[in-house]
Design a protein around this motif. Structure first.
Motif, PDB file in Angstrom:
ATOM      1  N   UNK A   7       0.832  -1.213   0.000  1.00  0.00           N
ATOM      2  CA  UNK A   7       0.000   0.000   0.000  1.00  0.00           C
ATOM      3  C   UNK A   7       0.865   1.261   0.000  1.00  0.00           C
ATOM      4  N   UNK A   8       1.929   1.246   0.786  1.00  0.00           N
ATOM      5  CA  UNK A   8       2.796   2.432   0.872  1.00  0.00           C
ATOM      6  C   UNK A   8       3.553   2.653  -0.439  1.00  0.00           C
ATOM      7  N   UNK A  66       1.111   4.058  -3.009  1.00  0.00           N
ATOM      8  CA  UNK A  66       0.840   5.475  -2.745  1.00  0.00           C
ATOM      9  C   UNK A  66       2.050   6.323  -3.128  1.00  0.00           C
ATOM     10  N   UNK A 108       2.249   6.734  -6.866  1.00  0.00           N
ATOM     11  CA  UNK A 108       1.198   7.672  -7.296  1.00  0.00           C
ATOM     12  C   UNK A 108       1.623   9.116  -7.010  1.00  0.00           C
ATOM     13  N   UNK A 109       2.157   9.316  -5.821  1.00  0.00           N
ATOM     14  CA  UNK A 109       2.569  10.687  -5.455  1.00  0.00           C
ATOM     15  C   UNK A 109       3.698  11.160  -6.362  1.00  0.00           C
ATOM     16  N   UNK A 146       2.302  12.059  -9.879  1.00  0.00           N
ATOM     17  CA  UNK A 146       1.277  13.089 -10.020  1.00  0.00           C
ATOM     18  C   UNK A 146       1.848  14.479  -9.953  1.00  0.00           C
ATOM     19  N   UNK A 147       1.056  15.390 -10.457  1.00  0.00           N
ATOM     20  CA  UNK A 147       1.515  16.774 -10.532  1.00  0.00           C
ATOM     21  C   UNK A 147       1.460  17.425  -9.166  1.00  0.00           C
ATOM     22  N   UNK A 148       1.987  18.633  -9.138  1.00  0.00           N
ATOM     23  CA  UNK A 148       2.080  19.349  -7.879  1.00  0.00           C
ATOM     24  C   UNK A 148       0.777  20.058  -7.564  1.00  0.00           C
ATOM     25  N   UNK A 149       0.862  20.754  -6.454  1.00  0.00           N
ATOM     26  CA  UNK A 149      -0.288  21.385  -5.863  1.00  0.00           C
ATOM     27  C   UNK A 149      -1.080  22.306  -6.807  1.00  0.00           C
ATOM     28  N   UNK A 164       6.704  15.086   6.150  1.00  0.00           N
ATOM     29  CA  UNK A 164       5.253  14.894   6.224  1.00  0.00           C
ATOM     30  C   UNK A 164       4.900  13.457   6.572  1.00  0.00           C
ATOM     31  N   UNK A 165       5.767  12.541   6.171  1.00  0.00           N
ATOM     32  CA  UNK A 165       5.510  11.125   6.472  1.00  0.00           C
ATOM     33  C   UNK A 165       5.274  10.934   7.963  1.00  0.00           C
ATOM     34  N   UNK A 220      -1.724  13.187   2.405  1.00  0.00           N
ATOM     35  CA  UNK A 220      -1.087  13.178   1.079  1.00  0.00           C
ATOM     36  C   UNK A 220      -2.034  13.813   0.072  1.00  0.00           C
ATOM     37  N   UNK A 256      -1.764  14.722  -2.938  1.00  0.00           N
ATOM     38  CA  UNK A 256      -1.804  14.273  -4.329  1.00  0.00           C
ATOM     39  C   UNK A 256      -2.487  12.917  -4.496  1.00  0.00           C
ATOM     40  N   UNK A 257      -3.207  12.505  -3.461  1.00  0.00           N
ATOM     41  CA  UNK A 257      -4.091  11.347  -3.590  1.00  0.00           C
ATOM     42  C   UNK A 257      -5.535  11.851  -3.558  1.00  0.00           C
ATOM     43  N   UNK A 290      -5.592   3.556   1.385  1.00  0.00           N
ATOM     44  CA  UNK A 290      -4.245   3.400   1.964  1.00  0.00           C
ATOM     45  C   UNK A 290      -4.345   3.177   3.470  1.00  0.00           C
ATOM     46  N   UNK A 328      -5.493  18.302  -3.479  1.00  0.00           N
ATOM     47  CA  UNK A 328      -4.725  19.552  -3.569  1.00  0.00           C
ATOM     48  C   UNK A 328      -5.634  20.772  -3.585  1.00  0.00           C
TER      49      UNK A 328
END
Lengths: 549, 267
Positions: A20-21, A24, A27-28, A31-34, A101-102, B88, B90-91, B99, B133
């Protein structure tokens, strides 16, 4: 145990959590930014970065096509790939290796340190592996075609490049992970930016300069004479490639053993240091308040020195941008971590030039030595510094605070950017060139050093304007986005060709001083013109910009 | 065995002692409000209790399990809504909750069904497949609350859980907490909002300057301080300043000290 599930075991690796980690994490990564869903090329940032690296790899492979032997080819392409990988990991350390952040998100979940560790390793390998393969794929195809090894040689090269790049990333992880354990958080937080700079310096030596030294001395043809190559990891991998290409020999066997042995050792040591506990340490580091006494001292110094620079600001907005950038550069260690490595590059070149006595008067009567343009490399890396500033100065973890520039009745938002740029130029670029002038004056005539650095400074300022045009944002107003700096690093490597201008003008000055000086004046004019163009472009760009926080 | 037991919990950051010798036991099914002024040590206490920070001294036990010694086992009993609102981004909410479900070993179908129902009840089902986001603070908070509840934890730690929520959702959450407590869940509720604490908590613990200064039911605290409301009791226990004089000084700072009939700010 949770009533609705069998629950994690608490020992060993929890496979389901791990899967799962990793999912994720990928995917992160992809993927694009904010703020913007897609890059300007219309693709997610990581894909865009990989395409950029693929172009660089192709450029390298084509330019080295005529190389005579697989060792030389592999040495140069692998040194570039390993250097790029290591610098990418340095620049994006906080997002690539361990994200603080983790800890906020996973710290209270029942995830064992070991599970987290393997998930991060898988994500790191995915990231580094993707960049390494993008950089080395064209070279692997080229080496298979050029030296008759076909698919087996191409695959072996690609695998060795992958191992080499992962080792380079592991070296960075090792340096940082060890440092954070050796020093307490307060000391480490003060030293982190310098650790960054030293790491860049060491990597520049190992992955770029020493291989060039090998080339210059021609030791690739006479390996038994090459004392430098024992300190150049890319040479070890190049030996392994040559062995795979069908050239046996004691030195190649030793090199292969050194390459694979060091990779196993470095990766194993680095892996043993990454854990959720490490993430906690990073998070605590971020929370550690700076030492008040040293902060006050820094303020006094910056106030005395900054007064003159601040007087160059013509409007309140410029002064606001100047002060904001100055305080963040002083206090935000993450910002410094993204910028300071750039200083390690020219300093490494300088040290290397001194050690190898490679410096020669760039305007002297005798032609420069063939094959190793140390001055040009120094100049290139000086210009490189402005890239780091141009991109990093727009990013911050506290980017949402930039709402104030949109909510407050600011008459001239361009002024805020101009003020921040003045701070960078006055407080960092000028002093750095002054230091370089002193250093260079020891090895070449001071007048030549001054002219040469003036030329490089003009090019740096021109590049700073152009790069700011490409990144037209208010200071500290963009989120810190994984892959952004790596992509821009790739673009600058491609722009390295433009450094031909530096060589051309230097040669012109040497051959005919008057036309050469006219070229310098024209360059200065161009730098000023780019500043005007920047302001106009920013005015249009900022008029459209909205706060998307 | 208590649901939560904190023994002499202490945390020092460099020279600052953020939490000093906190002793607290919370039985099952209780809603315990944890109050304190800014910087009193509330969030640090919670972070130690959920295993995010290692205590300098003392121990935190969750369902009798030492969080420092057996963290994975202890953490599987906990649901936590952090003050930071970290997730997170971006999910999508659906991916994020999947998750979390995996981290707690929920059956995928069970986790997906619960996630859909949470998102639906919280009114964000339409955004279930959008990246977070672009989410507002309130929408993120709803996802965080869903993520804290999805595995049906025995103990909930909530650090300012109402931040960003609209009035209706806040009301729903308050009633939900009461209902969960009646079903045996233990709730550790950190907040600045005294009205909410007064309304839903069985017990209130007040921390000031890293130390517990009061502990009891709301009525007991009022009696202890001889005050009519929890707000006054809280001020009595934690404030060393005269509220009226502070208000006057701040107002003077804004207006420049002069009364300005007709209004209007500085130009």
């Amino acid at each position: 145990m949770s009533p609705d599930g069998p629950g994690p075991t608490g020992r060993g690796v929890d496979v389901r959590q791990l899967r799962a980690l990793i999912t994720a994490g990928v995917r992160l990564d992809m993927r694009s930014a904010r703020r913007r869903r897609r890059s300007r090329l219309g693709m997610p940032p990581m894909i865009s970065m990989l395409v950029t690296y693929l172009v660089i790899g192709s450029f390298l492979a084509i330019s080295l096509w005529r190389t005579n032997d697989p060792f030389t080819f592999a040495l140069l392409t692998l040194s570039a790939a390993m250097f790029m990988t290591a610098v990418t990991v340095i620049m994006e350390y906080s997002s690539v290796v361990v994200n603080p952040d983790d800890h906020d998100i996973l710290g209270h979940r029942p995830v064992s340190s070991r599970t987290y560790f393997w998930a991060k390793i898988a994500n790191l390998f995915f990231y580094v592996g993707s960049t390494a393969l993008s950089l080395s794929l064209p070279a692997s195809i080229a080496i298979g075609m050029r030296f008759g090894g076909g698919v087996p040689l191409a695959v072996t090269y690609a695998l060795l490049a992958l191992i080499g790049c992962i080792s380079a990333a592991a070296v960075v992880v090792l340096i940082y992970s060890t440092a954070i354990r050796v020093f307490d958080s307060q000391r480490f937080s003060s030293a982190i930016t310098y650790v960054h700079t030293v790491a860049t310096l060491v990597l520049t030596f190992g992955y770029v300069l020493v291989p060039r030294m090998l080339m210059r001395e021609g030791v690739v043809l006479e390996i038994s004479q090459g004392r430098w190559m024992w300190f150049a990891p890319p040479a070890w991998y190049a030996g392994a490639v040559e062995l795979a290409a069908g050239t046996p020999g004691t030195h190649n066997i030793v090199f292969t053993t050194m390459a694979l042995g060091s990779a196993a050792a470095v990766i194993a040591m680095a892996l043993s240091l990454v854990s959720l506990d490490y993430s906690r340490r990073i998070a605590e580091l971020a929370a550690t308040s700076p030492d008040v006494a040293s902060d006050e001292h820094g303020n006094r110094v910056s106030t005395r020195f900054g007064l003159i620079g601040r007087s160059l600001c013509r409007t309140d907005e410029e002064r606001a941008g100047y002060d904001l950038m100055g305080r963040y550069m002083h206090r935000d260690r993450k910002l410094r971590m993204r910028i300071y490595p750039a200083f390690g590059l020219p300093l490494a070149v300088y040290l290397f030039g001194v050690l190898t006595r490679s410096f020669a008067d760039p305007f002297g009567p005798r032609p420069m030595e063939q094959g190793f343009p140390i001055q040009e490399l120094l100049g290139f890396y000086c210009v490189f510094i402005t890239l780091f500033f141009a991109t990093a100065m727009t990013q911050s973890d506290q980017w949402k605070a930039s709402w104030i520039f949109h909510a407050a009745p600011v008459r001239d938002r361009v002024g805020i950017i101009v003020g921040a740029r003045k701070l960078v130029i006055w407080r960092y670029i000028f002093p750095f060139f002054a230091v370089l002038l002193v250093l260079l004056s020891f090895v070449i005539p001071p007048v030549s050093a001054a002219v040469y650095l003036f030329l490089t400074l003009l090019l740096s300022l021109l590049a700073f304007s152009l790069l700011s045009l490409a990144s037209p944002y208010l200071p500290l107003s963009q989120s810190v986005e994984k892959t952004r700096q790596a992509r821009q690093l790739g673009l600058v490597m491609l722009l390295g060709v433009a450094m031909g201008a530096l060589v051309a003008i230097r040669e012109t000055i040497r051959e005919a001083p008057l036309p050469g000086m006219i070229a310098v004046v024209l360059l200065a004019f161009l730098a000023m013109l780019s500043e005007v163009a920047l302001r106009k472009r920013l005015k249009v760009r900022l008029a459209r910009e909205e706060f998307a926080g | 065995m208590h649901a939560i037991e904190l023994r002499n919990l202490t945390k020092r950051f460099d020279k600052v002692e953020a939490v000093r010798g906190v002793d607290l036991t919370i039985p099952h099914g209780q809603i315990c409000g944890y109050l304190g002024p800014n910087g009193a040590g509330k969030t640090t206490t919670v972070k130690m209790a959920v295993g995010m920070l290692a205590p300098t001294e003392g121990t935190a036990l969750i369902e009798g399990i030492d969080v420092a010694e057996r963290p994975v086992e202890a953490k599987s009993h906990i649901g936590f809504v952090p003050e930071t609102g970290a997730l997170y981004e971006n999910l999508t909410p659906r991916e994020y909750l999947a998750l979390i479900g995996n981290l707690y070993h929920l059956e995928p179908e069970l986790a997906a069904g619960r996630a859909d129902r949470f998102l639906s009840h919280f009114g964000i089902a339409d955004s279930a497949d959008r990246l977070m986001t672009s989410f507002s603070r309130g929408m993120r908070q709803k996802v965080l609350i869903s993520a804290a509840l999805i595995h049906n934890p025995d103990i909930l730690f909530l650090d300012e859980p109402l931040a960003g929520l609209d009035a209706n959702t806040a009301l729903v959450l308050k009633e939900l907490l009461r209902d969960l407590a009646s079903r045996g869940k233990t709730i550790f509720y950190c907040s600045h909002i005294l009205e909410v604490v007064e309304r839903i908590c069985d017990r209130v613990v007040i921390i000031n300057d890293g130390e517990i200064v009061a502990d009891g039911a709301v009525e007991e605290l009022k009696d202890l301080t001889h005050q009519a409301s929890l707000e006054d009791a809280f001020t009595d226990l934690t404030s060393t300043v005269d509220v009226d004089s502070i208000v006057r000084a701040l107002s003077d700072n804004v207006t420049g000290g002069s009364p300005a009939p007709g209004g209007g700010g500085d130009s």
